[in-house]
Design an enzyme around this catalytic site. Structure first.
Site, short mmCIF file in Angstrom:
data_model
loop_
_atom_site.label_atom_id
_atom_site.label_comp_id
_atom_site.label_asym_id
_atom_site.label_seq_id
_atom_site.Cartn_x
_atom_site.Cartn_y
_atom_site.Cartn_z
N ARG A 48 0.25 -1.32 -0.14
CA ARG A 48 0.15 0.47 0.07
C ARG A 48 1.09 1.19 0.23
O ARG A 48 0.56 2.22 -0.56
CB ARG A 48 -0.62 0.26 0.79
CG ARG A 48 -1.70 -1.16 0.72
CD ARG A 48 -2.67 -0.54 2.73
NE ARG A 48 -2.31 -1.11 3.73
CZ ARG A 48 -2.78 -0.55 5.24
NH1 ARG A 48 -4.38 -0.41 4.41
NH2 ARG A 48 -2.68 -1.39 6.04
N HIS A 239 5.04 -27.35 10.69
CA HIS A 239 6.55 -27.66 11.06
C HIS A 239 6.67 -28.82 11.62
O HIS A 239 7.09 -30.30 10.27
CB HIS A 239 7.44 -26.95 12.16
CG HIS A 239 7.67 -25.83 11.42
ND1 HIS A 239 7.22 -25.23 9.65
CD2 HIS A 239 7.88 -24.26 11.97
CE1 HIS A 239 7.19 -23.51 9.35
NE2 HIS A 239 7.34 -22.77 10.66
#
Length: 491
Positions: A48, A239
């Protein structure tokens, strides 16, 4: 052998954020330095913030100075890398802003395009919708989704449904950076590239498997974010479960994306549910308190800025997982992860069974240790195998002691730089190789298993057990394997 190169445009949403500056752009820089980016490959930051291409280039240079100081000294690479960098100001929630990519000719000359979504998962759906509505979802275009993909099965499905409305499954790359580590790659090589281990990779020979991901850091000023996630969602769901799958999977028919992922999903579906009262015997959760790490006092979880003393979010998890199939029946998989522990490391330990009968005398018997394969993922990457060996000397008799056979990647390949995980994964996305990325059914199966644990925890008023920073977690976690007649590797 180097991979073939094909020019592409890499667009990083959140291109000015922490992940981009610390990991993604340094990884791309190293790939360029190693000659692995095609001549016309471009890197386009998108966020942005309103800034020029020159401003963005300066910001990236500052990040490289900080995070890859040795490499930035290679002044042959920086001018080339700088020319690849450009910037687009885009509000991810304003579809009209996406037309600005046309001004930058993204995907021109039929180049492949990689859209890396280094943003909040809440924006994944709207970004993908806006890309599609602006014609930026063609078959040669791919999206990379950073974790976390939701906070449970329901929210994960919602995100996935939004993304798959605009991109096909083969265009979606769900990333877990642990799978890009060299030693994780070596796990596949050890198992399926040698005749030595695979015949011994089952319940007849292996007593237990341990997977540990230990951190010395706390929440590091991210209490608000972390408290909504916790160790189970943040670490175990992706993980540790992914590492478990690679250890436990059957040999795939070939080394391609779907063959590997087909075997991983079989493991996830064979995981025994941990639900209800079962969760209290199979899991331990904790929260770190004050303590000492490396001789320095550190604060506890509730001393962190923005904390809420009523929080029951876990910073530590230890659990026993069981895989109900022929290969692994009866073999416990002990998983643990936590913050503010005594040492930073990640490793997989394959603990073999005792020999069925010892021919050695009582003194040697007392010294016998079981064979053990340790795969260390970080901070150093190495593999060691513990075997019994006779102590040298004519007067020693048959005195045995354990000896480690070590493979250090840095020593074995001294002229080869060990790449960061994101380097391998970004290169694979550009090559359209999804082997190391999660398929939607993997994500859903992992969430389903984790949701059972979380649901059991939520049904009780019991708080996570406190543990001192610098320790190895709550005392109950030490007892988890002990009640099975086993111990953690480091005890």
């Amino acid at each position: 052998m180097k991979v073939s190169l094909k020019a592409c445009d890499v667009v990083i949403f959140g291109g000015g954020g922490d992940l981009a500056m610390r990991k993604l752009l340094p990884a791309l820089y190293h790939l360029d330095m190693d000659g692995l980016l095609a001549k016309n490959t471009r890197i386009i930051g998108a966020s942005r913030r309103d800034m020029s291409a020159a401003d963005y280039q300066a910001k990236v240079r500052a990040a490289l100075d900080e995070f890859v100081p040795k490499s930035i000294g290679d002044e042959k690479t920086w001018p080339r890398f700088k020319e690849r960098l450009s910037y687009v100001s885009v509000d991810a929630q304003q579809e009209s802003d996406f037309a600005r990519f046309n001004d930058h000719n993204v995907g021109e000359d039929d180049k492949d395009v990689v859209f890396y979504l280094a943003t909040s998962p809440d924006l994944f759906g709207s970004i993908c919708s806006s890309l599609a509505n602006n014609g930026l979802n063609q078959e040669r275009m791919r999206v990379v989704l950073e974790k976390p993909l939701g906070r449970d099965l329901t929210s994960s499905r919602a995100i996935n449904d939004e993304v798959t409305q605009n991109f096909g499954e083969k265009q979606i790359f769900r990333i877990d950076h642990y799978l890009g580590k060299e030693t994780v790659q070596n796990l596949l090589a050890i198992r399926f590239g040698n005749t030595l281990f695979e015949p011994l990779w089952d319940s007849a020979h292996i007593d237990n498997v341990q997977i540990t991901v230990s951190e010395t850091v706390g929440v590091e000023g991210r209490w608000g974010y972390y408290d909504k996630a916790g160790a189970l969602r943040d670490m175990v769901q992706n993980h540790l479960v992914q590492l478990l799958c690679l250890v436990a999977m059957e040999p795939p028919g070939r080394n391609d994306a779907d063959s590997v992922r087909d075997e991983k999903i079989k493991v996830l579906k064979a995981l025994r549910p941990i639900e209800g009262a079962n969760a209290y015997t199979k899991t331990v959760r904790g929260q770190y308190a004050k303590g000492m790490i490396n001789g320095k006092e550190v604060q506890g979880y509730f001393d962190e800025e923005g904390s809420n003393p009523e929080s029951r979010t876990e910073t530590f998890v230890a659990l026993r997982a069981d895989i109900d199939n022929w290969r692994w029946a009866g073999v416990p998989f002990y998983l643990r992860t936590g913050k503010r522990l005594g040492q930073r490391y990640s490793e997989i330990v394959i603990q073999y069974k005792s020999i069925p009968h010892s021919i050695f005398n009582d003194e040697s018997n007392r010294q016998l240790q079981r064979n053990q394969l340790v795969i260390r993922l970080q901070p150093e990457e190495k593999i060691s195998l513990t075997v019994m060996n006779k102590v040298p000397g004519a007067g020693e008799g048959m005195n045995l002691q354990p000896v480690d056979l070590n493979l250090s990647l840095s020593e074995a390949f001294q002229n080869k730089r060990s790449p960061e995980a994101y380097e391998r994964l970004l290169l694979d996305v550009m090559r359209d190789d999804a082997t190391l990325f999660m398929r939607y059914d993997e994500v859903e199966a992992a969430w389903k298993w984790v949701d059972g644990i979380m649901g059991a925890w939520n049904q009780t008023s019991e708080r996570p057990k406190e543990y001192a920073s610098g320790s190895w977690g709550p005392a109950a976690s030490m007892a988890l394997p002990i009640k099975d007649g086993r111990n953690w590797h480091d005890y």
